[in-house]
Each structure stands twice: as structure tokens, then as C-alpha cells.
Design a protein around this motif. Structure first.
Motif, PDB file in Angstrom:
ATOM      1  N   VAL A  53       0.891  -1.169   0.000  1.00 42.20           N
ATOM      2  CA  VAL A  53       0.000   0.000   0.000  1.00 42.20           C
ATOM      3  C   VAL A  53       0.920   1.208   0.000  1.00 42.20           C
ATOM      4  CG1 VAL A  53      -1.873   1.251   1.138  1.00 42.20           C
ATOM      5  CG2 VAL A  53      -1.714  -1.242   1.394  1.00 42.20           C
ATOM      6  N   GLN A  54       0.822   2.035  -1.029  1.00 38.75           N
ATOM      7  CA  GLN A  54       1.706   3.193  -1.088  1.00 38.75           C
ATOM      8  C   GLN A  54       1.390   4.160   0.046  1.00 38.75           C
ATOM      9  OE1 GLN A  54       1.456   4.801  -5.128  1.00 38.75           O
ATOM     10  NE2 GLN A  54       3.367   3.735  -5.602  1.00 38.75           N
ATOM     11  N   GLY A  55       2.427   4.651   0.707  1.00 32.61           N
ATOM     12  CA  GLY A  55       2.244   5.584   1.801  1.00 32.61           C
ATOM     13  C   GLY A  55       2.147   7.010   1.317  1.00 32.61           C
ATOM     14  N   LYS A 104      -3.611  -6.945   8.912  1.00 32.30           N
ATOM     15  CA  LYS A 104      -2.718  -8.102   9.010  1.00 32.30           C
ATOM     16  C   LYS A 104      -1.398  -7.600   9.580  1.00 32.30           C
ATOM     17  CE  LYS A 104      -5.387 -10.999   6.519  1.00 32.30           C
ATOM     18  NZ  LYS A 104      -5.956 -12.271   7.031  1.00 32.30           N
ATOM     19  N   LEU A 105      -0.588  -8.498  10.136  1.00 33.26           N
ATOM     20  CA  LEU A 105       0.699  -8.045  10.646  1.00 33.26           C
ATOM     21  C   LEU A 105       1.503  -7.406   9.520  1.00 33.26           C
ATOM     22  CD1 LEU A 105       2.254  -7.920  13.317  1.00 33.26           C
ATOM     23  CD2 LEU A 105       3.479  -9.981  12.583  1.00 33.26           C
ATOM     24  N   PHE A 106       1.472  -8.044   8.332  1.00 31.64           N
ATOM     25  CA  PHE A 106       2.103  -7.488   7.139  1.00 31.64           C
ATOM     26  C   PHE A 106       1.070  -7.445   6.014  1.00 31.64           C
ATOM     27  CE2 PHE A 106       5.612  -9.403   9.518  1.00 31.64           C
ATOM     28  CZ  PHE A 106       6.476  -8.317   9.621  1.00 31.64           C
ATOM     29  N   ALA A 107       1.112  -6.386   5.222  1.00 28.58           N
ATOM     30  CA  ALA A 107       0.126  -6.216   4.157  1.00 28.58           C
ATOM     31  C   ALA A 107       0.218  -7.303   3.095  1.00 28.58           C
ATOM     32  CB  ALA A 107       0.296  -4.835   3.504  1.00 28.58           C
ATOM     33  N   MET A 108       1.394  -7.892   2.898  1.00 25.89           N
ATOM     34  CA  MET A 108       1.539  -8.949   1.894  1.00 25.89           C
ATOM     35  C   MET A 108       0.663 -10.150   2.198  1.00 25.89           C
ATOM     36  SD  MET A 108       3.487  -7.991  -0.586  1.00 25.89           S
ATOM     37  CE  MET A 108       3.791  -9.561  -1.411  1.00 25.89           C
ATOM     38  N   GLU A 109       0.244 -10.292   3.458  1.00 28.23           N
ATOM     39  CA  GLU A 109      -0.614 -11.425   3.820  1.00 28.23           C
ATOM     40  C   GLU A 109      -1.983 -11.348   3.158  1.00 28.23           C
ATOM     41  OE1 GLU A 109      -0.390 -12.626   8.098  1.00 28.23           O
ATOM     42  OE2 GLU A 109       0.940 -10.883   8.246  1.00 28.23           O
ATOM     43  N   GLU A 162     -12.621   9.617  -3.979  1.00 25.07           N
ATOM     44  CA  GLU A 162     -12.458   8.190  -3.693  1.00 25.07           C
ATOM     45  C   GLU A 162     -12.070   8.006  -2.236  1.00 25.07           C
ATOM     46  OE1 GLU A 162     -10.732   4.574  -6.282  1.00 25.07           O
ATOM     47  OE2 GLU A 162      -9.163   5.942  -5.597  1.00 25.07           O
ATOM     48  N   VAL A 163     -12.566   6.922  -1.645  1.00 23.13           N
ATOM     49  CA  VAL A 163     -12.143   6.477  -0.320  1.00 23.13           C
ATOM     50  C   VAL A 163     -11.384   5.174  -0.508  1.00 23.13           C
ATOM     51  CG1 VAL A 163     -12.880   5.728   1.970  1.00 23.13           C
ATOM     52  CG2 VAL A 163     -14.128   7.564   0.792  1.00 23.13           C
ATOM     53  N   ARG A 164     -10.160   5.113   0.012  1.00 20.53           N
ATOM     54  CA  ARG A 164      -9.340   3.900  -0.132  1.00 20.53           C
ATOM     55  C   ARG A 164      -9.003   3.366   1.249  1.00 20.53           C
ATOM     56  NH1 ARG A 164      -7.335   7.317  -4.294  1.00 20.53           N
ATOM     57  NH2 ARG A 164      -5.601   8.136  -3.052  1.00 20.53           N
ATOM     58  N   ALA A 165      -9.081   2.064   1.397  1.00 19.35           N
ATOM     59  CA  ALA A 165      -8.836   1.498   2.716  1.00 19.35           C
ATOM     60  C   ALA A 165      -8.385   0.054   2.624  1.00 19.35           C
ATOM     61  CB  ALA A 165     -10.100   1.583   3.568  1.00 19.35           C
ATOM     62  N   GLN A 166      -7.464  -0.284   3.495  1.00 20.66           N
ATOM     63  CA  GLN A 166      -7.135  -1.674   3.792  1.00 20.66           C
ATOM     64  C   GLN A 166      -6.863  -1.715   5.283  1.00 20.66           C
ATOM     65  OE1 GLN A 166      -3.490  -3.948   2.298  1.00 20.66           O
ATOM     66  NE2 GLN A 166      -5.108  -4.869   1.064  1.00 20.66           N
ATOM     67  N   GLY A 167      -7.792  -2.302   6.032  1.00 25.08           N
ATOM     68  CA  GLY A 167      -7.691  -2.249   7.483  1.00 25.08           C
ATOM     69  C   GLY A 167      -7.765  -0.809   7.946  1.00 25.08           C
ATOM     70  N   SER A 168      -6.791  -0.397   8.775  1.00 26.47           N
ATOM     71  CA  SER A 168      -6.739   0.986   9.250  1.00 26.47           C
ATOM     72  C   SER A 168      -5.751   1.828   8.458  1.00 26.47           C
ATOM     73  CB  SER A 168      -6.384   1.016  10.742  1.00 26.47           C
ATOM     74  OG  SER A 168      -7.534   0.787  11.522  1.00 26.47           O
ATOM     75  N   MET A 169      -5.440   1.409   7.249  1.00 25.74           N
ATOM     76  CA  MET A 169      -4.678   2.251   6.328  1.00 25.74           C
ATOM     77  C   MET A 169      -5.706   2.881   5.395  1.00 25.74           C
ATOM     78  SD  MET A 169      -1.025   1.230   4.692  1.00 25.74           S
ATOM     79  CE  MET A 169       0.122   2.545   4.204  1.00 25.74           C
ATOM     80  N   VAL A 170      -6.263   4.014   5.840  1.00 29.76           N
ATOM     81  CA  VAL A 170      -7.438   4.618   5.212  1.00 29.76           C
ATOM     82  C   VAL A 170      -7.087   6.011   4.700  1.00 29.76           C
ATOM     83  CG1 VAL A 170      -9.853   5.293   5.545  1.00 29.76           C
ATOM     84  CG2 VAL A 170      -8.916   3.351   6.826  1.00 29.76           C
ATOM     85  N   ALA A 171      -7.614   6.356   3.541  1.00 26.80           N
ATOM     86  CA  ALA A 171      -7.383   7.684   2.976  1.00 26.80           C
ATOM     87  C   ALA A 171      -8.584   8.119   2.166  1.00 26.80           C
ATOM     88  CB  ALA A 171      -6.129   7.691   2.097  1.00 26.80           C
ATOM     89  N   VAL A 172      -8.699   9.444   1.972  1.00 29.27           N
ATOM     90  CA  VAL A 172      -9.749  10.014   1.137  1.00 29.27           C
ATOM     91  C   VAL A 172      -9.097  10.995   0.174  1.00 29.27           C
ATOM     92  CG1 VAL A 172     -10.257  11.820   2.866  1.00 29.27           C
ATOM     93  CG2 VAL A 172     -11.966  11.229   1.138  1.00 29.27           C
ATOM     94  N   GLU A 173      -9.434  10.887  -1.104  1.00 26.40           N
ATOM     95  CA  GLU A 173      -8.868  11.762  -2.123  1.00 26.40           C
ATOM     96  C   GLU A 173      -9.876  12.841  -2.496  1.00 26.40           C
ATOM     97  OE1 GLU A 173      -6.800  11.669  -6.569  1.00 26.40           O
ATOM     98  OE2 GLU A 173      -6.627   9.952  -5.205  1.00 26.40           O
ATOM     99  N   LEU A 174      -9.400  14.095  -2.538  1.00 31.48           N
ATOM    100  CA  LEU A 174     -10.260  15.233  -2.834  1.00 31.48           C
ATOM    101  C   LEU A 174      -9.932  15.816  -4.206  1.00 31.48           C
ATOM    102  CD1 LEU A 174     -10.288  17.110   0.606  1.00 31.48           C
ATOM    103  CD2 LEU A 174     -11.733  15.216  -0.181  1.00 31.48           C
ATOM    104  N   ARG A 175     -10.975  16.136  -4.960  1.00 31.90           N
ATOM    105  CA  ARG A 175     -10.821  16.762  -6.279  1.00 31.90           C
ATOM    106  C   ARG A 175     -11.832  17.886  -6.411  1.00 31.90           C
ATOM    107  NH1 ARG A 175      -8.261  13.163 -10.862  1.00 31.90           N
ATOM    108  NH2 ARG A 175      -6.867  11.928  -9.555  1.00 31.90           N
ATOM    109  N   ASP A 176     -11.523  18.847  -7.299  1.00 25.34           N
ATOM    110  CA  ASP A 176     -12.418  19.988  -7.468  1.00 25.34           C
ATOM    111  C   ASP A 176     -13.522  19.658  -8.473  1.00 25.34           C
ATOM    112  OD1 ASP A 176     -11.304  20.225 -10.023  1.00 25.34           O
ATOM    113  OD2 ASP A 176      -9.977  21.875  -9.465  1.00 25.34           O
ATOM    114  N   ALA A 177     -14.336  20.667  -8.792  1.00 21.91           N
ATOM    115  CA  ALA A 177     -15.493  20.440  -9.656  1.00 21.91           C
ATOM    116  C   ALA A 177     -15.106  19.990 -11.052  1.00 21.91           C
ATOM    117  CB  ALA A 177     -16.324  21.723  -9.740  1.00 21.91           C
TER     118      ALA A 177
END
Length: 420
Positions: free
Chosen positions: A207-209, A249-254, A346-361
Motif C-alpha cells: 500500500v503506497q504511503g 494483518k501483521l504485514f500487508a503482503m498477507e 475516492e475512499v481507499r482502505a485496507q484495514g486501518s490504512m485509510v485515505a480520502v482523495e479530494l478533487r475539485d469540480a
């Protein structure tokens, strides 16, 4: 001493190249809260950039460090070794999602771990080329800057960088980039820039940080594993930010059922103490000659003691399961907000690695909207971090130990900030 006075001193004493988000100064912290020098409390949804998954000053971690202080603080493991390093290596070897014999080497920072993973891969393959991904972040040293797939602010003015590092696009739904596109880009790279027999490693974040919390599809991981097997290339999973329960997961690769050859880790490994590691297949890890790996502070005994306590806390408090529950709760609130907020792309999530992307009109990345959300949240006592290639993504990196009531309070602040 006030925040304003400290700010004046900082600007005079430290260089501008060290970017600092907040204009207030920490005095103490506990679990998911911190207080500044003027006594104001903040809910910490940054967690030291995903470093304190087990919370600030977890009692088990504090006790482990205090006990080690009574013994010794430094011998340089390469000069006089100590049992705790061996014990931690054994525990991590048993936990990483790599079958067969594994070994682990310890370092100090995430960048060091990545640098050494590349060294190990090159020593094993006797090759020099490395393939990384656009949007990836791997550190601020020269080799890791070459691997990092984002120019500003990380690379500006620092080149030239080490040679034979090649970038391909990372899958991003909003950009129309699929896993098949990424794999096709590697195939083109083999035709246009470097033959596969000269590639030592392919490195990526599951998951890209800094890149925006883009989650790698399993199709990509399976394709990379097949490519690496076909051409004798080392597959490196950079789990510096995604490791230790952050994704559920302990590691995301799991999540993928795909084994890397090497895994890099740092950040939450030691609950706030500086420690990093490279784990991997024993035959690959043993490729460098004695003396080829190490560092003066690598495997610091205080940090190792903290890491052993962190592993206990993650297991005993079932933080991987809690990561999933908290992530689902936050994601549901964000998706509900998206229904009435056209700016949430867009809302992206894997477990508690959560993000929201904002764009204009017009559909363009809206970094200014992210800044407004951050400012409104901070005014209400909540720290939020941005990320993404265009700075238009908000990421949520709360400690997994955050009390439920404090988490709910933070969600209300996020709702308000997004609506505003």
C-alpha cells in the motif's frame, strides 16, 4: 516557554529543508493524545507517521525500555552481541509471510532497511538494475531517493541519483492505471531500457504511503511474483508504513497470498524507538559477506527491547482485528460523507490504512481543499496528514490502541471538516 517563542527559535536554529507541519510543540503524549507546551490536547491521527501503532508510551513498551536501561544502552551489536537481537530475529522470522528458512538483519531507519535490501538483492543476484514504482516513497538517502517515485519535495536539487533505477506506473483506479498496465510497462521496460537478466530486484509498497494509500491489487502481486520467478529477480516488499497491524494483518503482503523474497520494516516495529529490519529468504540474506551489513546503532538494545514488547502488545490486545474494526468504522463514515460531498473522489482502505482523495469540480486534484480540512480539524484538536502525488489525499494514521470514545470524537471532527 510558549509555542510562538519556540517557533521563533526553531526558524533561527534549524534549516528550512526539514519541513514541519505544526506550529505548536509537544510536551507529553499518552496513547492517542498529545499535549503541547501550552497545555492544549490534540487527538493524534498522525501517530508519528504510522510509528506508534501501539500508542504513545504504551506501558509494556515503557517498562521494557526501562528494564533494558538497567542493563546497558549500547555495545555495538557487531562488536559485542546480545541475546535480545537473536530473540527478536527469531520472532520476526516466524512471523513474516515467507515460507522456508528466513533470516533478519536489524538497522536504524526505514531508509537504511531499504538501502540494505537493495544491497542484499544485488549481492545475491550479481546484478545491478532495480525496478520501482511511480508514487512510491522509500526514503531520503541517495539510493532511496532514486527509488522514490515522486520529485517534489523529495528529489528537488539533490541529483544526480544512483543509476539503473527504473520506474513503472503503480495501479490507480482514478488515473485509469490497472495491474495489467503496470505489468505491461515492465514488459516494455525489458524491451526498451534493461534486459531482465540485469535486474536485481523489483521493489514496491503493498500500500503506497506518501503516494496516496493506493492499494496494490492481488493481480499485480501475482504477476510480479511470476516475473521474478521467471527471471531470477528478487521481489522486495517495502512494509515500512504498512506493517505491524496497520492494514489488519501483521504485514500487508498477507492479504495477497504472495510471498516476497525480502521485506523491509521500520516505523511501528519498535513503538517509537528507532529500529528497522530486513527479513527474507535465508539464502538471499546470507549473500553479503561478513561486514557487508550493519551500522553503529543497528539493533540498539533499547529499541530491540521495545520491539519485543510491541509484538507482545499486538498479539495480546488483538490489534490486527481491532485495526479492521476501526478501519471499517472510519470507512463507513467517509463513504457516507462522499454521498453528499462531490469533492470526495475516492475512499481507499485496507484495514486501518485509510485515505480520502479530494478533487475539485473539474476533477482536478484539490490540494487546497486538503489544507482547509487539515486546518479546520486542527482548530478542533485533531491532527491529520496529507499525502498523494498532488498533495490532495488525507490519510488517517491513528494508533490502533485509541479509545473508542476518542475515536468517535475524531470521526465527528472529520465529518465537520469535510462538510466545511
Amino acid at each position: 516557554m510558549t509555542n510562538s517563542e519556540l517557533q521563533t527559535r526553531r526558524l533561527a536554529a534549524t534549516p528550512r529543508g526539514v519541513g514541519v507541519m505544526c506550529d505548536f510543540y509537544a510536551q507529553r503524549a499518552e496513547n492517542a493524545s498529545l499535549w503541547d507546551v501550552e497545555g492544549r490536547e490534540y487527538i493524534d491521527f498522525a501517530a508519528g507517521i504510522a510509528v506508534v501503532n501501539t500508542g504513545h508510551r504504551h506501558p509494556r513498551v515503557v517498562a521494557a525500555i526501562a528494564a533494558q536501561l538497567e542493563c546497558f544502552t549500547h555495545t555495538a551489536y557487531q562488536i559485542v552481541p546480545y541475546e535480545s537481537v537473536v530473540t527478536l530475529a527469531e520472532r520476526i522470522n516466524a512471523l513474516v509471510p515467507i515460507s522456508g528458512p528466513t533470516k533478519t538483519a536489524f538497522f536504524t531507519t526505514g531508509a537504511e532497511a531499504v538501502e540494505n535490501a537493495i544491497k542484499i538483492a544485488r549481492a545475491h543476484t550479481r546484478r545491478s538494475g532495480v525496478i520501482a514504482f511511480g508514487g512510491g516513497f522509500h526514503g531520503r538517502t541517495m539510493m532511496t531517493l532514486a527509488l522514490t517515485g515522486k520529485v517534489a519535495p523529495y528529489k528537488v536539487g539533490f541529483g544526480p541519483f544512483p543509476a539503473e533505477v527504473f520506474h513503472v506506473p503503480y495501479p490507480e483506479a482514478l488515473q485509469g492505471v490497472t495491474a495489467a498496465d503496470s505489468l505491461a510497462a515492465i514488459a516494455r521496460l525489458f524491451k526498451t531500457d534493461i534486459e531482465p537478466q540485469r535486474v536485481a530486484a523489483i521493489i514496491l509498497e503493498p500500500v503506497q504511503g506518501e503516494g496516496g494509500f493506493n492499494v496494490a491489487p492481488t493481480e499485480l502481486m501475482q504477476g510480479l511474483r511470476a516475473l521474478c520467478d521467471q527471471h531470477g529477480i528478487v521481489l522486495i516488499a517495502d512494509e515500512v508504513q504498512s506493517g505491524f497491524g496497520r492494514t489488519g494483518k501483521l504485514f500487508a503482503m498477507e492479504h495477497h497470498g504472495v510471498e516476497p523474497d525480502l521485506i523491509t520494516m521500520a516505523k511501528s516495529l519498535a513503538g517509537g524507538m528507532p529500529l528497522s529490519a530486513v527479513s527474507g529468504r535465508a539464502d538471499i540474506m546470507d549473500a553479503p559477506a561478513p561486514g557487508g551489513l550493519g551500522g553503529t546503532y543497528a539493533g540498539n538494545p533499547l529499541a530491540v527491547a521495545a520491539a519485543l514488547a510491541v509484538l507482545d502488545v499486538i498479539e495480546e490486545e488483538k490489534l490486527c482485528a481491532r485495526s479492521v474494526r476501526l478501519g471499517e468504522k472510519l470507512t463507513m463514515r467517509l463513504l457516507a460523507a462522499k454521498e453528499s460531498n462531490a469533492g470526495i473522489a475516492e475512499v481507499r482502505a485496507q484495514g486501518s490504512m485509510v485515505a480520502v482523495e479530494l478533487r475539485d469540480a473539474a476533477g482536478a486534484p484539490d490540494a487546497e481543499a486538503v489544507r482547509r480540512v487539515q486546518q479546520r480539524a486542527m482548530a478542533q484538536g485533531l491532527l491529520l496528514l496529507s499525502c498523494g502525488m498532488y498533495g490532495n489525499v488525507i490519510r488517517f494514521l491513528y494508533p490502533l490502541t485509541i479509545p473508542d470514545a476518542l475515536f468517535d470524537r475524531a470521526l465527528d471532527i472529520i465529518d465537520d471538516a469535510l462538510k466545511a
